[in-house]
Design a protein around this motif. Structure first.
Motif, PDB file in Angstrom:
ATOM      1  N   ALA A 298      20.896  25.484  26.983  1.00  0.00           N
ATOM      2  CA  ALA A 298      20.046  26.523  27.591  1.00  0.00           C
ATOM      3  C   ALA A 298      18.611  26.410  27.095  1.00  0.00           C
ATOM      4  CB  ALA A 298      20.614  27.902  27.272  1.00  0.00           C
ATOM      5  N   GLU A 299      18.450  26.100  25.828  1.00  0.00           N
ATOM      6  CA  GLU A 299      17.115  25.956  25.256  1.00  0.00           C
ATOM      7  C   GLU A 299      16.396  24.732  25.851  1.00  0.00           C
ATOM      8  OE1 GLU A 299      15.126  25.365  20.814  1.00  0.00           O
ATOM      9  OE2 GLU A 299      17.167  26.198  21.012  1.00  0.00           O
ATOM     10  N   ILE A 300      17.156  23.646  26.032  1.00  0.00           N
ATOM     11  CA  ILE A 300      16.579  22.432  26.631  1.00  0.00           C
ATOM     12  C   ILE A 300      16.110  22.710  28.048  1.00  0.00           C
ATOM     13  CG2 ILE A 300      17.095  20.097  27.438  1.00  0.00           C
ATOM     14  CD1 ILE A 300      19.000  19.797  25.087  1.00  0.00           C
ATOM     15  N   ARG A 301      16.966  23.369  28.833  1.00  0.00           N
ATOM     16  CA  ARG A 301      16.623  23.604  30.240  1.00  0.00           C
ATOM     17  C   ARG A 301      15.461  24.585  30.362  1.00  0.00           C
ATOM     18  NH1 ARG A 301      19.180  20.858  34.120  1.00  0.00           N
ATOM     19  NH2 ARG A 301      21.053  19.811  33.382  1.00  0.00           N
ATOM     20  N   ALA A 302      15.354  25.527  29.475  1.00  0.00           N
ATOM     21  CA  ALA A 302      14.244  26.489  29.518  1.00  0.00           C
ATOM     22  C   ALA A 302      12.903  25.790  29.321  1.00  0.00           C
ATOM     23  CB  ALA A 302      14.449  27.556  28.444  1.00  0.00           C
ATOM     24  N   ASP A 303      12.887  24.771  28.489  1.00  0.00           N
ATOM     25  CA  ASP A 303      11.640  24.060  28.192  1.00  0.00           C
ATOM     26  C   ASP A 303      11.365  22.901  29.145  1.00  0.00           C
ATOM     27  OD1 ASP A 303      10.526  25.512  26.201  1.00  0.00           O
ATOM     28  OD2 ASP A 303      11.186  24.222  24.558  1.00  0.00           O
TER      29      ASP A 303
END
Length: 368
Positions: A298-303
């Motif tokens: 989720a953190e990867i996709r947010a950035d």
């Protein structure tokens, strides 16, 4: 606007029919530092020689300060040229070499002596003014060539790989002097080089040439981060090129279907990025983030959205405050990534798995 130099649809074809320069167009403002960059045989030195008058123009217009100079002899043009071998006269001392051009132009002796003393002082050559040039170092000889070219007060100084014969340390020192001198004098410089680092460090704009044609004209940073063609993307810097076909567009952001899945970049050139068109994402090394495999999805996709490619870290090497990394995609392709050591220290290890990731605004989409 009045330009110091204009080349409009300039062509050069040799007598045997071989094209050397094809449809060259360039407008240069007063005081610009322009670099011609490209591989050997691309036409950059031929273009410089056409500007100087040592090579004829087959067709097109070559203008200096609004005056067409196609048929003007070299000595009648308001230009001065420095060659790679400097072309100094070995039987003359430093002062005589610098004085030579003024004598050719018929400048009165007293005025010529004053000009020579002035340029020798500016370039720190007064102490060796009476020495034979054959006894001097490469750096001193380069400064003498500069003095001889500048003493005639040209509108445009032309430099044909003038630093090529110097060792790396001296070359860097002369680069710094050259840029400071150009800013101080306010003279237009046109500089031919095959060294990317020189062009990127010295110039206001770079003209990249390939097979006689202009590929791109841009300021250094734009050229480095926003190449507009496959040739420039491969020739300049350290770029990863990811081919694909257009899947969708959202303003300037173009999504491609690639061998690694859907990946996106920015269409700065305004290319017609219609669905199924073959295009490529150009990814500069500086735009890449290397993420540890255990980073939350989720953190990867947010950035980064979908702009991630799984990889294996082949090698890590710390050079000063920079960490250089070689990573391998699952298809066998390897790329180089670098970043500040504090960013990656203790987060990654050789042989481990990771993700190459980037933000769409930092990658460029170009035609295949």
């Amino acid at each position: 606007m009045a330009y110091d130099l204009q080349l409009t649809h300039v062509h050069k074809t040799y007598d045997n029919g071989t094209p050397a320069v094809i449809d060259f167009n360039l407008d240069v403002e007063k005081g610009e530092f322009i670099a011609f960059l490209g591989p050997s045989g691309c036409g950059k030195s031929t273009t410089l020689r056409m500007i100087s008058g040592f090579e004829s123009v087959t067709s097109g217009d070559l203008m200096i300060r609004g005056k067409r100079v196609n048929d003007q002899l070299p000595e009648k043009r308001p230009t001065s040229m420095i060659f790679q071998n400097y072309a100094l006269f070995p039987h003359m001392n430093v002062r005589q070499n610098v004085h030579f051009g003024l004598g050719v132009k018929g400048i009165p002796r007293a005025e010529a002596d004053r000009k020579v003393d002035g340029i020798l002082e500016k370039l720190g050559l007064l102490d060796i003014a009476e020495m034979p040039t054959a006894r001097l170092s490469g750096g001193q000889r380069q400064r003498i060539a500069l003095a001889r070219s500048l003493v005639v007060e040209p509108d445009i100084l032309l430099l044909d790989e003038p630093l090529g014969a110097l060792d790396a340390n001296l070359r860097k020192s002369i680069q710094n002097e050259l840029k400071l001198l150009q800013r101080d004098l306010g003279i237009t410089f046109v500089f031919v080089t095959h060294a990317q680092s020189e062009a990127l460090a010295l110039s206001d704009r770079i003209v990249v040439m390939n097979a006689g044609r202009v590929e791109q004209i841009s300021p250094p940073r734009e050229l480095y981060t926003r190449p507009s063609s496959q040739f420039v993307a491969r020739f300049i810097g350290s770029n990863t090129i990811l081919p694909g076909t257009v899947k969708s567009c959202d303003g300037e952001v173009v999504m491609l279907d690639t061998a690694f899945g859907p990946l996106a970049g920015t269409n700065r050139a305004g290319i017609d990025a219609h669905t199924d068109r073959k295009m490529s994402i150009v990814l500069p090394a500086e735009a890449v983030d290397l993420l540890p495999e255990d980073m939350p999805d989720a953190e990867i996709r947010a950035d980064f959205g979908s702009n991630t490619i799984p990889c294996t870290i082949e090698r890590l090497q710390i050079v000063g405050h920079i960490m250089n990394m070689v990573v391998r995609f699952d298809d066998g392709q390897t790329i180089n990534v670098e970043g500040h050591v504090d960013k990656y220290r203790n987060r990654l290890k050789a042989g481990g798995r990771a993700y190459v990731a980037w933000r769409s605004r930092n990658a460029t989409v170009i035609d295949q």
